[in-house]
Design a protein around this motif. Structure first.
Motif, PDB file in Angstrom:
ATOM      1  N   LEU A 176      39.472  11.397  19.416  1.00  0.00           N
ATOM      2  CA  LEU A 176      38.437  12.360  19.785  1.00  0.00           C
ATOM      3  C   LEU A 176      38.374  12.524  21.299  1.00  0.00           C
ATOM      4  CD1 LEU A 176      35.463  11.450  17.400  1.00  0.00           C
ATOM      5  CD2 LEU A 176      37.362  13.041  17.032  1.00  0.00           C
ATOM      6  N   GLU A 177      38.220  13.778  21.729  1.00  0.00           N
ATOM      7  CA  GLU A 177      38.106  14.193  23.129  1.00  0.00           C
ATOM      8  C   GLU A 177      39.416  14.139  23.902  1.00  0.00           C
ATOM      9  OE1 GLU A 177      35.275  15.835  24.349  1.00  0.00           O
ATOM     10  OE2 GLU A 177      35.003  15.688  22.188  1.00  0.00           O
ATOM     11  N   TYR A 178      40.545  13.853  23.223  1.00  0.00           N
ATOM     12  CA  TYR A 178      41.826  14.135  23.850  1.00  0.00           C
ATOM     13  C   TYR A 178      41.879  15.646  24.128  1.00  0.00           C
ATOM     14  CZ  TYR A 178      44.446   9.732  23.200  1.00  0.00           C
ATOM     15  OH  TYR A 178      44.918   8.445  23.284  1.00  0.00           O
ATOM     16  N   VAL A 179      42.461  16.013  25.259  1.00  0.00           N
ATOM     17  CA  VAL A 179      42.696  17.425  25.558  1.00  0.00           C
ATOM     18  C   VAL A 179      44.136  17.744  25.178  1.00  0.00           C
ATOM     19  CG1 VAL A 179      42.630  19.231  27.310  1.00  0.00           C
ATOM     20  CG2 VAL A 179      41.049  17.292  27.451  1.00  0.00           C
ATOM     21  N   VAL A 180      44.312  18.707  24.286  1.00  0.00           N
ATOM     22  CA  VAL A 180      45.646  19.001  23.768  1.00  0.00           C
ATOM     23  C   VAL A 180      45.876  20.505  23.739  1.00  0.00           C
ATOM     24  CG1 VAL A 180      45.672  16.911  22.347  1.00  0.00           C
ATOM     25  CG2 VAL A 180      44.889  19.064  21.354  1.00  0.00           C
ATOM     26  N   ALA A 181      47.144  20.869  23.754  1.00  0.00           N
ATOM     27  CA  ALA A 181      47.576  22.245  23.505  1.00  0.00           C
ATOM     28  C   ALA A 181      48.324  22.255  22.172  1.00  0.00           C
ATOM     29  CB  ALA A 181      48.472  22.748  24.632  1.00  0.00           C
ATOM     30  N   ILE A 182      47.884  23.097  21.267  1.00  0.00           N
ATOM     31  CA  ILE A 182      48.474  23.174  19.923  1.00  0.00           C
ATOM     32  C   ILE A 182      49.121  24.540  19.741  1.00  0.00           C
ATOM     33  CG2 ILE A 182      47.898  23.367  17.465  1.00  0.00           C
ATOM     34  CD1 ILE A 182      45.900  21.120  17.846  1.00  0.00           C
ATOM     35  N   THR A 183      50.352  24.520  19.284  1.00  0.00           N
ATOM     36  CA  THR A 183      51.082  25.744  18.968  1.00  0.00           C
ATOM     37  C   THR A 183      51.310  25.785  17.466  1.00  0.00           C
ATOM     38  OG1 THR A 183      52.221  25.622  21.101  1.00  0.00           O
ATOM     39  CG2 THR A 183      53.142  27.116  19.448  1.00  0.00           C
ATOM     40  N   GLY A 184      51.069  26.938  16.867  1.00  0.00           N
ATOM     41  CA  GLY A 184      51.268  27.050  15.430  1.00  0.00           C
ATOM     42  C   GLY A 184      50.996  28.448  14.929  1.00  0.00           C
ATOM     43  N   LYS A 185      51.090  28.590  13.602  1.00  0.00           N
ATOM     44  CA  LYS A 185      50.900  29.894  12.964  1.00  0.00           C
ATOM     45  C   LYS A 185      49.501  29.973  12.369  1.00  0.00           C
ATOM     46  CE  LYS A 185      54.322  31.857  10.934  1.00  0.00           C
ATOM     47  NZ  LYS A 185      55.418  32.215  10.007  1.00  0.00           N
ATOM     48  N   VAL A 186      48.891  31.138  12.526  1.00  0.00           N
ATOM     49  CA  VAL A 186      47.576  31.382  11.941  1.00  0.00           C
ATOM     50  C   VAL A 186      47.759  31.736  10.463  1.00  0.00           C
ATOM     51  CG1 VAL A 186      45.457  32.764  12.058  1.00  0.00           C
ATOM     52  CG2 VAL A 186      46.739  32.249  14.154  1.00  0.00           C
ATOM     53  N   VAL A 187      47.057  30.995   9.603  1.00  0.00           N
ATOM     54  CA  VAL A 187      47.151  31.237   8.165  1.00  0.00           C
ATOM     55  C   VAL A 187      45.748  31.410   7.596  1.00  0.00           C
ATOM     56  CG1 VAL A 187      49.302  29.951   7.937  1.00  0.00           C
ATOM     57  CG2 VAL A 187      47.118  28.773   7.612  1.00  0.00           C
ATOM     58  N   GLU A 188      45.685  32.042   6.447  1.00  0.00           N
ATOM     59  CA  GLU A 188      44.403  32.269   5.783  1.00  0.00           C
ATOM     60  C   GLU A 188      43.974  31.014   5.033  1.00  0.00           C
ATOM     61  OE1 GLU A 188      42.337  35.604   2.825  1.00  0.00           O
ATOM     62  OE2 GLU A 188      44.519  35.414   2.958  1.00  0.00           O
ATOM     63  N   ARG A 189      42.717  30.673   5.131  1.00  0.00           N
ATOM     64  CA  ARG A 189      42.201  29.557   4.345  1.00  0.00           C
ATOM     65  C   ARG A 189      42.045  29.972   2.889  1.00  0.00           C
ATOM     66  NH1 ARG A 189      37.526  25.928   7.212  1.00  0.00           N
ATOM     67  NH2 ARG A 189      37.940  26.396   9.403  1.00  0.00           N
ATOM     68  N   THR A 190      42.180  28.989   2.006  1.00  0.00           N
ATOM     69  CA  THR A 190      41.904  29.267   0.608  1.00  0.00           C
ATOM     70  C   THR A 190      40.411  29.549   0.437  1.00  0.00           C
ATOM     71  OG1 THR A 190      41.588  26.921   0.128  1.00  0.00           O
ATOM     72  CG2 THR A 190      43.818  27.823  -0.151  1.00  0.00           C
ATOM     73  N   GLU A 191      40.079  30.246  -0.631  1.00  0.00           N
ATOM     74  CA  GLU A 191      38.699  30.695  -0.828  1.00  0.00           C
ATOM     75  C   GLU A 191      37.710  29.535  -0.827  1.00  0.00           C
ATOM     76  OE1 GLU A 191      36.104  33.339  -4.044  1.00  0.00           O
ATOM     77  OE2 GLU A 191      38.302  33.307  -4.124  1.00  0.00           O
ATOM     78  N   ASP A 192      38.115  28.404  -1.393  1.00  0.00           N
ATOM     79  CA  ASP A 192      37.193  27.271  -1.498  1.00  0.00           C
ATOM     80  C   ASP A 192      37.088  26.470  -0.202  1.00  0.00           C
ATOM     81  OD1 ASP A 192      39.871  26.536  -1.931  1.00  0.00           O
ATOM     82  OD2 ASP A 192      39.249  24.627  -2.803  1.00  0.00           O
ATOM     83  N   ALA A 207      53.550  22.340  17.002  1.00  0.00           N
ATOM     84  CA  ALA A 207      53.794  21.518  18.187  1.00  0.00           C
ATOM     85  C   ALA A 207      52.459  21.146  18.811  1.00  0.00           C
ATOM     86  CB  ALA A 207      54.661  22.264  19.203  1.00  0.00           C
ATOM     87  N   ILE A 208      52.418  19.966  19.406  1.00  0.00           N
ATOM     88  CA  ILE A 208      51.211  19.510  20.097  1.00  0.00           C
ATOM     89  C   ILE A 208      51.618  18.862  21.407  1.00  0.00           C
ATOM     90  CG2 ILE A 208      51.203  17.293  18.880  1.00  0.00           C
ATOM     91  CD1 ILE A 208      48.115  17.370  19.055  1.00  0.00           C
ATOM     92  N   GLU A 209      50.889  19.170  22.462  1.00  0.00           N
ATOM     93  CA  GLU A 209      51.109  18.556  23.770  1.00  0.00           C
ATOM     94  C   GLU A 209      49.798  17.933  24.228  1.00  0.00           C
ATOM     95  OE1 GLU A 209      52.334  19.672  28.392  1.00  0.00           O
ATOM     96  OE2 GLU A 209      52.235  21.256  26.859  1.00  0.00           O
ATOM     97  N   VAL A 210      49.833  16.649  24.518  1.00  0.00           N
ATOM     98  CA  VAL A 210      48.640  15.969  25.012  1.00  0.00           C
ATOM     99  C   VAL A 210      48.523  16.239  26.509  1.00  0.00           C
ATOM    100  CG1 VAL A 210      47.500  13.746  25.351  1.00  0.00           C
ATOM    101  CG2 VAL A 210      48.761  14.204  23.225  1.00  0.00           C
ATOM    102  N   LEU A 211      47.434  16.911  26.900  1.00  0.00           N
ATOM    103  CA  LEU A 211      47.213  17.247  28.303  1.00  0.00           C
ATOM    104  C   LEU A 211      46.413  16.172  29.023  1.00  0.00           C
ATOM    105  CD1 LEU A 211      46.327  21.028  27.803  1.00  0.00           C
ATOM    106  CD2 LEU A 211      48.561  20.027  28.315  1.00  0.00           C
TER     107      LEU A 211
END
Length: 286
Positions: free
Chosen positions: A67-83, A100-104
């Motif tokens: 918790l409270e790590y500062v990170v940069a996250i790269t990825g694809k935006v996807v739709e959440r399931t209805e539930d 991908a994740i980079e710890v800043l």
């Protein structure tokens, strides 16, 4: 792609589904669901849920964050399931699959929880003020203060007032409290005083012919703390007008005060101007 972010953590919507994006922020929460690890990433603008499968090559890198790590996250935006849609979040219909994740910046174990509004002792909150100010409640308070001041400035400017900043280092003047004193470097044994109010300076402005002045003014008074302010320092809306009567002052300020409370008071009732007037004798009788 931008090295830190293409979008903020409060920006993603269903329109972004299918896009590869990068977001940066603080790890707000982590939830391990066995084969899936969920990370809520937070910045000033909001919160986005990110997810990674345990079979992914960089799963351990995500799992090792705290918790409270500062990170940069790269990825694809996807739709959440209805539930799994979260209607409480503006971004609650989508999530980001972590490619991908980079710890800043790393974080030590926290002395107070940023993702909670639990009350902590004042000594802890002040010692770790930078953490305290990350909490949602404190962020809301700071934003509200900023927005209220901006609203006051806009309303007064539209009413023909001009904002001027008056000096902070000044000579001592009689007010209602003790002065805070600042020693002079060039004149040993002599002191400046921090202003208890910009009274003399704003009257100089009136004499100079500026007619309508206002300032969000810092005031320094060496007195005990009060429930609504720290000892020694507070800000006030300071106003001066020339060639005016008491009724002119009421007419200028009532729309400002009523407008600010209508804008930020939520559903609370606000008396519309002109405000009721109570004669002095009647007020004293009550």
């Amino acid at each position: 792609m931008h090295p830190y972010r293409t979008h903020t953590c409060g920006e993603l919507r269903p329109d972004h589904i299918g896009e590869t994006i990068r977001i940066s922020g603080w790890i707000h929460r982590k939830r391990d669901h066995g084969n899936l690890l969920f990370v809520d990433l937070r910045d000033h603008y909001g919160l986005t849920q990110c997810v990674i499968d345990s079979s992914a090559a960089n799963f351990n890198a995500v799992d090792d964050t705290r918790l409270e790590y500062v990170v940069a996250i790269t990825g694809k935006v996807v739709e959440r399931t209805e539930d799994t849609v979260n209607p409480r979040l503006p971004t609650g219909k989508v999530e980001v699959t972590i490619d991908a994740i980079e710890v800043l910046s790393v974080s030590a174990p926290l002395p107070l929880q940023v993702n909670s509004d639990s009350d902590y002792g004042e000594d802890i909150r002040l010692r770790y003020r930078f953490l305290d100010l990350r909490r949602e409640k404190m962020q809301r308070n700071m934003i509200l203060r900023c927005d209220v001041i901006a609203s006051i400035r806009r309303r007064l400017t539209e009413a023909g007032f001009r904002e001027f900043q008056t000096p902070i280092l000044t000579a001592s003047s009689p007010e209602g409290a003790r002065d805070y004193l600042v020693p002079s470097r060039l004149h040993p044994g002599r002191f400046y005083a921090l202003p208890q109010a910009p009274q003399q300076f704003k009257q100089l402005l009136m004499i100079a012919g500026f007619d309508r002045y206002f300032q969000i003014a810092p005031c320094f008074r060496d007195e005990d703390a009060r429930a609504d302010r720290s000892p020694g320092e507070f800000y006030q809306l300071d106003i001066e007008m020339s060639f005016c009567t008491q009724d002119d002052v009421f007419a200028a300020l009532e729309p400002v005060l009523a407008g600010v409370f209508m804008e930020f008071g939520g559903d609370r009732p606000v008396t519309e101007p002109p405000f009721p007037r109570i004669p002095f004798d009647e007020a004293m009788l009550k």
